[in-house]
Design an enzyme around this catalytic site. Sequence first.
Site, PDB file in Angstrom:
ATOM      1  N   THR A   1      23.779  80.078 -77.511  1.00 10.90           N
ATOM      2  CA  THR A   1      22.544  79.702 -76.826  1.00 10.90           C
ATOM      3  C   THR A   1      22.792  79.776 -75.325  1.00 10.90           C
ATOM      4  OG1 THR A   1      23.075  77.340 -76.794  1.00 10.90           O
ATOM      5  CG2 THR A   1      21.854  78.153 -78.700  1.00 10.90           C
TER       6      THR A   1
ATOM      7  N   SER B   1      26.863  82.950 -75.558  1.00 12.23           N
ATOM      8  CA  SER B   1      25.794  83.825 -75.089  1.00 12.23           C
ATOM      9  C   SER B   1      26.184  84.529 -73.802  1.00 12.23           C
ATOM     10  CB  SER B   1      24.522  82.994 -74.848  1.00 12.23           C
ATOM     11  OG  SER B   1      23.516  83.780 -74.242  1.00 12.23           O
TER      12      SER B   1
ATOM     13  N   TYR C   1      22.601  90.676 -75.653  1.00  7.78           N
ATOM     14  CA  TYR C   1      21.284  91.264 -75.884  1.00  7.78           C
ATOM     15  C   TYR C   1      21.359  92.747 -75.527  1.00  7.78           C
ATOM     16  CZ  TYR C   1      19.429  86.509 -76.166  1.00  7.78           C
ATOM     17  OH  TYR C   1      19.186  85.216 -76.532  1.00  7.78           O
TER      18      TYR C   1
ATOM     19  N   THR D   1      22.097  90.199 -80.494  1.00  7.97           N
ATOM     20  CA  THR D   1      20.852  89.491 -80.805  1.00  7.97           C
ATOM     21  C   THR D   1      19.672  90.359 -80.424  1.00  7.97           C
ATOM     22  OG1 THR D   1      21.897  87.350 -80.402  1.00  7.97           O
ATOM     23  CG2 THR D   1      19.498  87.407 -80.399  1.00  7.97           C
TER      24      THR D   1
ATOM     25  N   LYS E   1      22.283  89.779 -85.265  1.00  2.00           N
ATOM     26  CA  LYS E   1      21.516  88.540 -85.426  1.00  2.00           C
ATOM     27  C   LYS E   1      20.027  88.830 -85.257  1.00  2.00           C
ATOM     28  CE  LYS E   1      21.311  83.791 -83.621  1.00  2.00           C
ATOM     29  NZ  LYS E   1      19.926  83.782 -83.100  1.00  2.00           N
TER      30      LYS E   1
ATOM     31  N   SER F   1      17.674  85.294 -89.402  1.00  2.00           N
ATOM     32  CA  SER F   1      17.297  84.461 -88.259  1.00  2.00           C
ATOM     33  C   SER F   1      15.890  84.782 -87.789  1.00  2.00           C
ATOM     34  CB  SER F   1      18.278  84.706 -87.107  1.00  2.00           C
ATOM     35  OG  SER F   1      17.849  84.084 -85.921  1.00  2.00           O
TER      36      SER F   1
ATOM     37  N   HIS G   1      15.238  83.333 -84.656  1.00  2.00           N
ATOM     38  CA  HIS G   1      15.543  82.821 -83.314  1.00  2.00           C
ATOM     39  C   HIS G   1      15.104  81.374 -83.153  1.00  2.00           C
ATOM     40  CE1 HIS G   1      17.171  84.589 -79.529  1.00  2.00           C
ATOM     41  NE2 HIS G   1      16.741  83.445 -79.043  1.00  2.00           N
TER      42      HIS G   1
ATOM     43  N   GLY H   1      18.701  78.614 -88.356  1.00  2.00           N
ATOM     44  CA  GLY H   1      17.313  78.168 -88.299  1.00  2.00           C
ATOM     45  C   GLY H   1      17.052  76.915 -89.105  1.00  2.00           C
ATOM     46  N   GLY H   2      16.861  75.782 -88.427  1.00  2.00           N
ATOM     47  CA  GLY H   2      16.409  74.563 -89.084  1.00  2.00           C
ATOM     48  C   GLY H   2      17.484  73.698 -89.698  1.00  2.00           C
ATOM     49  N   VAL H   3      18.754  74.040 -89.538  1.00  2.00           N
ATOM     50  CA  VAL H   3      19.833  73.247 -90.158  1.00  2.00           C
ATOM     51  C   VAL H   3      20.017  71.954 -89.376  1.00  2.00           C
ATOM     52  CG1 VAL H   3      22.280  73.169 -90.713  1.00  2.00           C
ATOM     53  CG2 VAL H   3      20.991  75.289 -91.061  1.00  2.00           C
TER      54      VAL H   3
END
Length: 406
Positions: free
Chosen positions: A88, A115, A137, A163, A265, A287, A289, A321-323
């Site tokens: 991140t 990142s 990226y 990503t 990703k 993912s 994002h 995502g969402g963990v």
Amino acid sequence: MKLENPWKQNPWFESVAVAQERARKKLPAPVYGALVAGSERGQTIDENQRAFAELGFAPHVAGHQPERSMNREILGQEVSLPVLISPTGVQAVHPDGEVAVARAAASRGTIMGLSNFASKSVEDVAGTGASTFFQMYWTGERDVMIQRMQRAHAAGVKGLIATLDWSFSMGRDWGSPEIPEKVDLKTMVRFAPKVATKPRWMWQFGKTGTIPDLTAPNLQPPGGDAPTFFGAYYEWMTTPPPSWEDVAWMAEQWHQLSGTPFVLKGVYRVDDARRAVDAGVDAISVSNHGGNNLDGTPATIRAVRPVSEAVGDQITVLLDGGVRRGSDVVKALALGARAVLIGRAYLWGLAANGQTGVENVLDVLRSGIDSALLGLGLSSIDELRPEHLLIPAGFDRAVEGHLNTV
């Protein structure tokens, strides 16, 4: 003379939710808003968590295993739990930023994702001893990308993450948090009323003699200055989006340079997963994002089983995502993920208590994984299968080569 923290409290927290609440109380509103932001309505960010709650367990009453293992090899690295640090950008919620996170990852035996929009350099982060994967990226010219790969390889990273699932939607129904381009005297004066309400946050920077750093040192050209976050964003905006041929080129360049894994990703669709295999990637992360890309994308946990069934015998399948709980990790692994990546969860821990806070989050997840394995009567995460879950009809959202109606 050593400064003592006048706001010191019991540093331990027993859940990711408590870490989030402590981060909310500690951070200035715009900073906290940037951590919880989702694009547009925020449908996807909510759906990422809500979908986990639709999956159930049927625990055993006896026959539990006295010892339970979470060890696993992930992309050539031995990890002590299947929870990896997702890259991140700009972790200026704490003075130590990504270095603190990397130290926590090393101490808990897992992989650190860094990142290229980070606030700390790849040399500093890889120098902590953490098994570091550098994330890029698709930005800039190809020779610039190669230079960044070479720098990461020279720093000793163990793999590369590309990503591609980021459209950086600025439209949020509740309003986007304001992020300054850089922190200078003028910015400090303008943000002073918001920062003044959170003295604990500024105190920790003050005692180190630093201010929040919004530059991107990993995008610094040889002999030049590091761009600001928005300078990096401008480079991304003005770079044509990549094709599958570009993905194959990127994977080939990295493999020739380092011989270490290349992770893609941002995969959600089954047909994209198959094309990733054809492009020569070693792993994919299912993912969206974290809800910051195309709003309305279903939860990643809904796609991981179809994707894993399609390509899991050819490449490593990860999920992010969402963990928020160890039981979420167990559900993802049962549906075919080799490991999960976390983002917001460890950032809240970092904001709440630095390196120790990140370690705390990883310990909370480890404990939850262990509890789920105990209840299911399993001795290892390697034994997890879909039949260990109660999966409602129509839970999966598989997209083969056309859009499904749901």
